[in-house]
Design a protein around this motif. Structure first.
Motif, PDB file in Angstrom:
ATOM      1  N   VAL A   1     -17.339   1.744   4.722  1.00 19.68           N
ATOM      2  CA  VAL A   1     -17.465   2.206   6.104  1.00 19.68           C
ATOM      3  C   VAL A   1     -16.763   3.553   6.254  1.00 19.68           C
ATOM      4  O   VAL A   1     -15.582   3.692   5.956  1.00 19.68           O
ATOM      5  CB  VAL A   1     -16.859   1.175   7.087  1.00 19.68           C
ATOM      6  CG1 VAL A   1     -16.939   1.679   8.507  1.00 19.68           C
ATOM      7  CG2 VAL A   1     -17.579  -0.146   6.945  1.00 19.68           C
ATOM      8  N   LYS A   2     -17.525   4.537   6.722  1.00 14.51           N
ATOM      9  CA  LYS A   2     -16.957   5.863   6.961  1.00 14.51           C
ATOM     10  C   LYS A   2     -16.142   5.828   8.248  1.00 14.51           C
ATOM     11  O   LYS A   2     -16.362   4.967   9.108  1.00 14.51           O
ATOM     12  CB  LYS A   2     -18.084   6.887   7.072  1.00 14.51           C
ATOM     13  CG  LYS A   2     -18.847   7.048   5.790  1.00 14.51           C
ATOM     14  CD  LYS A   2     -19.987   8.011   5.944  1.00 14.51           C
ATOM     15  CE  LYS A   2     -20.686   8.128   4.606  1.00 14.51           C
ATOM     16  NZ  LYS A   2     -22.046   8.487   4.679  1.00 14.51           N
ATOM     17  N   PRO A   3     -15.235   6.773   8.432  1.00 13.13           N
ATOM     18  CA  PRO A   3     -14.463   6.818   9.684  1.00 13.13           C
ATOM     19  C   PRO A   3     -15.380   6.968  10.904  1.00 13.13           C
ATOM     20  O   PRO A   3     -16.480   7.520  10.810  1.00 13.13           O
ATOM     21  CB  PRO A   3     -13.591   8.070   9.518  1.00 13.13           C
ATOM     22  CG  PRO A   3     -13.558   8.335   8.050  1.00 13.13           C
ATOM     23  CD  PRO A   3     -14.841   7.806   7.494  1.00 13.13           C
ATOM     24  N   ALA A   4     -14.915   6.503  12.038  1.00 16.77           N
ATOM     25  CA  ALA A   4     -15.727   6.498  13.255  1.00 16.77           C
ATOM     26  C   ALA A   4     -16.194   7.893  13.637  1.00 16.77           C
ATOM     27  O   ALA A   4     -17.353   8.081  14.025  1.00 16.77           O
ATOM     28  CB  ALA A   4     -14.944   5.869  14.403  1.00 16.77           C
ATOM     29  N   HIS A   5     -15.331   8.893  13.525  1.00 14.55           N
ATOM     30  CA  HIS A   5     -15.731  10.249  13.902  1.00 14.55           C
ATOM     31  C   HIS A   5     -16.829  10.782  12.979  1.00 14.55           C
ATOM     32  O   HIS A   5     -17.718  11.494  13.417  1.00 14.55           O
ATOM     33  CB  HIS A   5     -14.521  11.194  13.918  1.00 14.55           C
ATOM     34  CG  HIS A   5     -13.901  11.431  12.573  1.00 14.55           C
ATOM     35  ND1 HIS A   5     -12.992  10.561  12.029  1.00 14.55           N
ATOM     36  CD2 HIS A   5     -14.084  12.425  11.678  1.00 14.55           C
ATOM     37  CE1 HIS A   5     -12.618  11.023  10.842  1.00 14.55           C
ATOM     38  NE2 HIS A   5     -13.270  12.144  10.602  1.00 14.55           N
ATOM     39  N   HIS A   6     -16.810  10.390  11.730  1.00 20.21           N
ATOM     40  CA  HIS A   6     -17.845  10.825  10.787  1.00 20.21           C
ATOM     41  C   HIS A   6     -19.184  10.156  11.120  1.00 20.21           C
ATOM     42  O   HIS A   6     -20.239  10.794  11.116  1.00 20.21           O
ATOM     43  CB  HIS A   6     -17.408  10.495   9.362  1.00 20.21           C
ATOM     44  CG  HIS A   6     -18.256  11.130   8.323  1.00 20.21           C
ATOM     45  ND1 HIS A   6     -19.077  10.410   7.498  1.00 20.21           N
ATOM     46  CD2 HIS A   6     -18.434  12.435   7.984  1.00 20.21           C
ATOM     47  CE1 HIS A   6     -19.719  11.228   6.690  1.00 20.21           C
ATOM     48  NE2 HIS A   6     -19.344  12.465   6.960  1.00 20.21           N
ATOM     49  N   ARG A   7     -19.154   8.860  11.424  1.00 22.24           N
ATOM     50  CA  ARG A   7     -20.385   8.142  11.799  1.00 22.24           C
ATOM     51  C   ARG A   7     -20.966   8.707  13.080  1.00 22.24           C
ATOM     52  O   ARG A   7     -22.186   8.862  13.207  1.00 22.24           O
ATOM     53  CB  ARG A   7     -20.102   6.652  11.973  1.00 22.24           C
ATOM     54  CG  ARG A   7     -19.768   5.945  10.668  1.00 22.24           C
ATOM     55  CD  ARG A   7     -19.550   4.487  10.916  1.00 22.24           C
ATOM     56  NE  ARG A   7     -18.548   4.354  11.969  1.00 22.24           N
ATOM     57  CZ  ARG A   7     -17.658   3.388  12.027  1.00 22.24           C
ATOM     58  NH1 ARG A   7     -17.632   2.453  11.156  1.00 22.24           N
ATOM     59  NH2 ARG A   7     -16.787   3.343  13.012  1.00 22.24           N
TER      60      ARG A   7
ATOM     61  N   LEU B   1     -22.723  11.965  12.366  1.00 22.67           N
ATOM     62  CA  LEU B   1     -24.009  11.718  11.698  1.00 22.67           C
ATOM     63  C   LEU B   1     -25.080  11.292  12.699  1.00 22.67           C
ATOM     64  O   LEU B   1     -26.236  11.734  12.619  1.00 22.67           O
ATOM     65  CB  LEU B   1     -23.856  10.655  10.606  1.00 22.67           C
ATOM     66  CG  LEU B   1     -23.106  11.086   9.350  1.00 22.67           C
ATOM     67  CD1 LEU B   1     -22.875   9.885   8.436  1.00 22.67           C
ATOM     68  CD2 LEU B   1     -23.859  12.181   8.619  1.00 22.67           C
ATOM     69  N   LEU B   2     -24.711  10.446  13.659  1.00 23.93           N
ATOM     70  CA  LEU B   2     -25.661  10.024  14.682  1.00 23.93           C
ATOM     71  C   LEU B   2     -26.090  11.183  15.572  1.00 23.93           C
ATOM     72  O   LEU B   2     -27.258  11.316  15.927  1.00 23.93           O
ATOM     73  CB  LEU B   2     -25.061   8.901  15.531  1.00 23.93           C
ATOM     74  CG  LEU B   2     -24.915   7.555  14.848  1.00 23.93           C
ATOM     75  CD1 LEU B   2     -24.125   6.595  15.725  1.00 23.93           C
ATOM     76  CD2 LEU B   2     -26.265   6.974  14.504  1.00 23.93           C
TER      77      LEU B   2
END
Length: 97
Positions: free
Chosen positions: A62-68, A71-72
């Motif tokens: 799982v990537k960090p929340a800010h990275h996800r 990406l979105l």
């Protein structure tokens, strides 16, 4: 995006649910992209390619929340740009005809 209240009210006279409206929007966008020659796929109703499970706090996949989130946002911007290009191309084609 269609407002939630309008959808709730329209269901009373048309029988159309929020899921129906969403499916209509996806189909419309995919049709415009296909007309412009842009290949895009929408979510299939019975798509079983993924197995969903809750990720734990220490899950290494799982990537960090800010990275996800970034990406979105990037995916959304890309899809919007493709749609705008398709609509512009279709408008130019219609004016030339």
């Amino acid at each position: 995006m269609i407002g939630g209240r309008r959808v709730l009210v329209s269901r009373k006279w048309s029988g159309t649910t929020l899921a129906d409206h969403k499916a209509d929007r996806v189909a419309w966008v995919l049709a415009r992209l296909a007309e412009a020659g842009i290949s895009a796929t929408g979510p299939a109703a019975g798509d079983r390619r993924f197995l969903w499970e809750r990720a734990g706090p220490g899950d290494p996949d799982v990537k960090p929340a800010h990275h996800r989130l970034l990406l979105l946002i990037d995916e959304r911007v890309t899809r919007r740009r493709q749609l705008n290009e398709a609509l512009t191309e279709l408008s130019a084609t219609a004016e030339a005809a």
